[in-house]
Design a protein around this motif. Structure first.
Motif, mmCIF file in Angstrom:
data_model
loop_
_atom_site.group_PDB
_atom_site.id
_atom_site.type_symbol
_atom_site.label_atom_id
_atom_site.label_comp_id
_atom_site.label_asym_id
_atom_site.label_seq_id
_atom_site.Cartn_x
_atom_site.Cartn_y
_atom_site.Cartn_z
ATOM 1 N N SER A 272 6.062 -2.985 32.775
ATOM 2 C CA SER A 272 7.077 -2.270 32.061
ATOM 3 C C SER A 272 7.398 -1.323 32.551
ATOM 4 O O SER A 272 7.047 -0.476 33.527
ATOM 5 C CB SER A 272 6.662 -1.902 30.527
ATOM 6 N N PHE A 273 8.919 -1.035 32.941
ATOM 7 C CA PHE A 273 9.671 -0.088 33.556
ATOM 8 C C PHE A 273 10.939 0.316 32.594
ATOM 9 O O PHE A 273 11.616 -0.387 32.250
ATOM 10 C CB PHE A 273 9.973 -0.485 35.018
ATOM 11 N N HIS A 274 11.119 1.740 32.541
ATOM 12 C CA HIS A 274 12.503 2.293 31.938
ATOM 13 C C HIS A 274 13.204 2.722 32.959
ATOM 14 O O HIS A 274 13.176 3.927 33.680
ATOM 15 C CB HIS A 274 11.910 3.089 30.976
ATOM 16 N N LEU A 279 12.116 7.308 34.695
ATOM 17 C CA LEU A 279 11.428 6.453 35.884
ATOM 18 C C LEU A 279 10.066 6.429 35.693
ATOM 19 O O LEU A 279 9.268 7.339 36.093
ATOM 20 C CB LEU A 279 11.780 7.077 37.298
ATOM 21 N N ASN A 280 9.580 5.506 34.473
ATOM 22 C CA ASN A 280 8.170 5.456 34.267
ATOM 23 C C ASN A 280 7.751 4.315 34.034
ATOM 24 O O ASN A 280 8.845 3.378 33.522
ATOM 25 C CB ASN A 280 7.674 6.635 33.553
ATOM 26 N N HIS A 308 9.047 -6.724 31.786
ATOM 27 C CA HIS A 308 10.407 -6.372 31.730
ATOM 28 C C HIS A 308 10.641 -5.050 32.101
ATOM 29 O O HIS A 308 9.958 -4.218 31.817
ATOM 30 C CB HIS A 308 11.136 -6.942 30.307
ATOM 31 N N ILE A 309 12.033 -4.976 32.192
ATOM 32 C CA ILE A 309 12.724 -3.549 32.429
ATOM 33 C C ILE A 309 13.662 -2.979 31.441
ATOM 34 O O ILE A 309 14.117 -4.150 30.745
ATOM 35 C CB ILE A 309 13.513 -3.435 33.776
ATOM 36 N N GLY A 310 13.583 -1.907 30.752
ATOM 37 C CA GLY A 310 14.217 -1.479 29.705
ATOM 38 C C GLY A 310 13.665 -1.034 28.461
ATOM 39 O O GLY A 310 14.132 -0.470 27.640
ATOM 40 N N ALA A 311 12.097 -0.853 28.715
ATOM 41 C CA ALA A 311 11.466 -0.310 27.651
ATOM 42 C C ALA A 311 10.303 0.533 28.117
ATOM 43 O O ALA A 311 9.967 0.133 29.345
ATOM 44 C CB ALA A 311 10.755 -1.389 26.742
#
Length: 376
Positions: A272-274, A279-280, A308-311
């Motif tokens: 997971s990445f936001h 940026l974490n 996924h990216i976005g959460a």
């Protein structure tokens, strides 16, 4: 027949807890009503709890001190709004708290907290269709342009009702039961995770052979994603397991995001990445990935994989407390996230609870967190 009855019992317990939790308002930073309800629910299970200064609710189930300690956590808060200004007319201007989707706000029913557990109803105004110009029909208004109408005729009347700047506002609590054991409601994120934790606590409280288990119902996740950090700093766990939604991708607008289906079983986040300013993210510890994947196979629990990216979740910050914590995000598929009505499947919640009960029971003194023992 006995096995089916047991599963049904777990599902009904989770449903009851979830329904009560979703009916209770608790904006980030104002979680008191939810915290008190959770403390009561724990007490009914014979489990004592306490709150820290942040407002996290913590309960510890003692276990084998020579085994890695575990912190199981889910956030009790929800996103929403706060009053920014009371217009002379009595209409309320707002600021948002958390990732509120602006396109989903107009015409939503809300509750404004006015102190001592009291709320008043209102609606986020939507311009009359008959007066909407063609160029306005497909425009999403920023939240700063929206206002809430509680029926007041003046600012003085709003003040008399108890409305002040900073007053918390949430979507009006709502719970719907739809087909196939699916539940629709406000704050499925993350009251469903809290309900699953209650079932895990019920199942594990009498098992002293497992590792020490800390249950943390955390605050302010929707606000700054760091509410659980103070609990982690105080408890100093070796392992942290975070429970939250997993994005369901089985609707036409989400198919490109993955292969997670509502009703397809609990989920495990592998990445997971936001990427929108914060940026974490969390890449799970391989020991925990192996533990829960093997547990799922052994127990015949379908386990869905997500990346996924976005959460983002609290685990992103918990993992870097102390000398480092082995973290993993587990969860339940959810549709329509952060809207006023989110959807989950009770069977997925039940499967998640079973996965946790069996998986945590397998964390003993021989369980290793040495990364080099796991081939990647």
């Amino acid at each position: 027949m006995a096995a089916r009855g047991a599963r049904g019992g777990a599902q009904q317990r989770i449903k009851g807890w979830l329904t009560a939790l979703m009916a209770t308002s608790g904006l980030s930073g104002h979680e008191g009503p939810v915290r008190r309800l959770l403390a009561k629910q724990l007490s009914e299970l014979g489990i004592s709890s306490h709150s820290d200064r942040m407002g996290n609710l913590i309960a510890t189930l003692p276990g084998d001190k020579s085994a890695p300690s575990v912190m199981l956590f889910a956030h009790m808060d929800q996103l929403g709004l706060v009053v920014r200004k009371i217009e002379v007319s009595g209409l309320l201007r707002v600021e948002r708290v958390g990732g509120v989707p602006e396109k989903a706000l107009p015409s939503q029913a809300v509750r404004v907290s006015v102190g001592k557990g009291r709320t008043i109803p209102g609606i986020i105004a939507n311009k009359s269709h008959h007066a909407t110009q063609p160029e306005e029909k497909y425009k999403v208004l920023p939240y700063s342009d929206l206002y809430i109408d509680c029926g007041f005729r003046s600012a003085a009347e709003a003040a008399e009702a108890g409305v002040v700047v900073g007053a918390p506002i949430v979507y009006a609590p709502n719970v719907l039961e739809v087909a196939n054991s699916r539940i629709v409601g406000t704050s499925v994120d993350d009251r469903a995770g809290c309900a699953v934790m209650l079932e895990v606590a019920r199942a594990l409280k009498g098992n002293a052979k497992r590792s020490t288990l800390h249950l943390v119902f955390s605050v302010q996740e929707e606000f700054n994603l760091r509410g659980a950090v103070t609990a982690a700093q105080a408890l100093n766990p070796d392992i942290a397991i975070q429970l939250d939604l997993i994005l369901a991708t089985d609707t036409p607008d989400m198919t490109q995001r993955g292969d997670v289906k509502l009703g397809g079983g609990p989920g495990i986040s592998l990445y997971s990445f936001h990427g929108r300013g914060t940026l974490n993210g969390t890449i799970p510890h391989p020991a925990l990935v192996e533990l829960f994947e093997k547990t799922a196979v052994a127990e015949k629990i379908p386990l869905q994989r997500s990346a996924h990216i976005g959460a983002l979740t609290d685990s992103s910050y918990v993992q870097v407390t102390g000398t480092g914590v082995a973290c993993i995000d587990l969860g339940f598929p959810t549709r329509y996230t952060h809207s006023s009505l989110e959807m989950c499947d009770l069977a997925d919640l039940e499967g998640l609870a079973k996965l946790l009960v069996v998986g945590i029971s397998r964390i003993d003194r021989k369980f290793s967190l040495d990364r080099d023992q796991y081939l990647e």
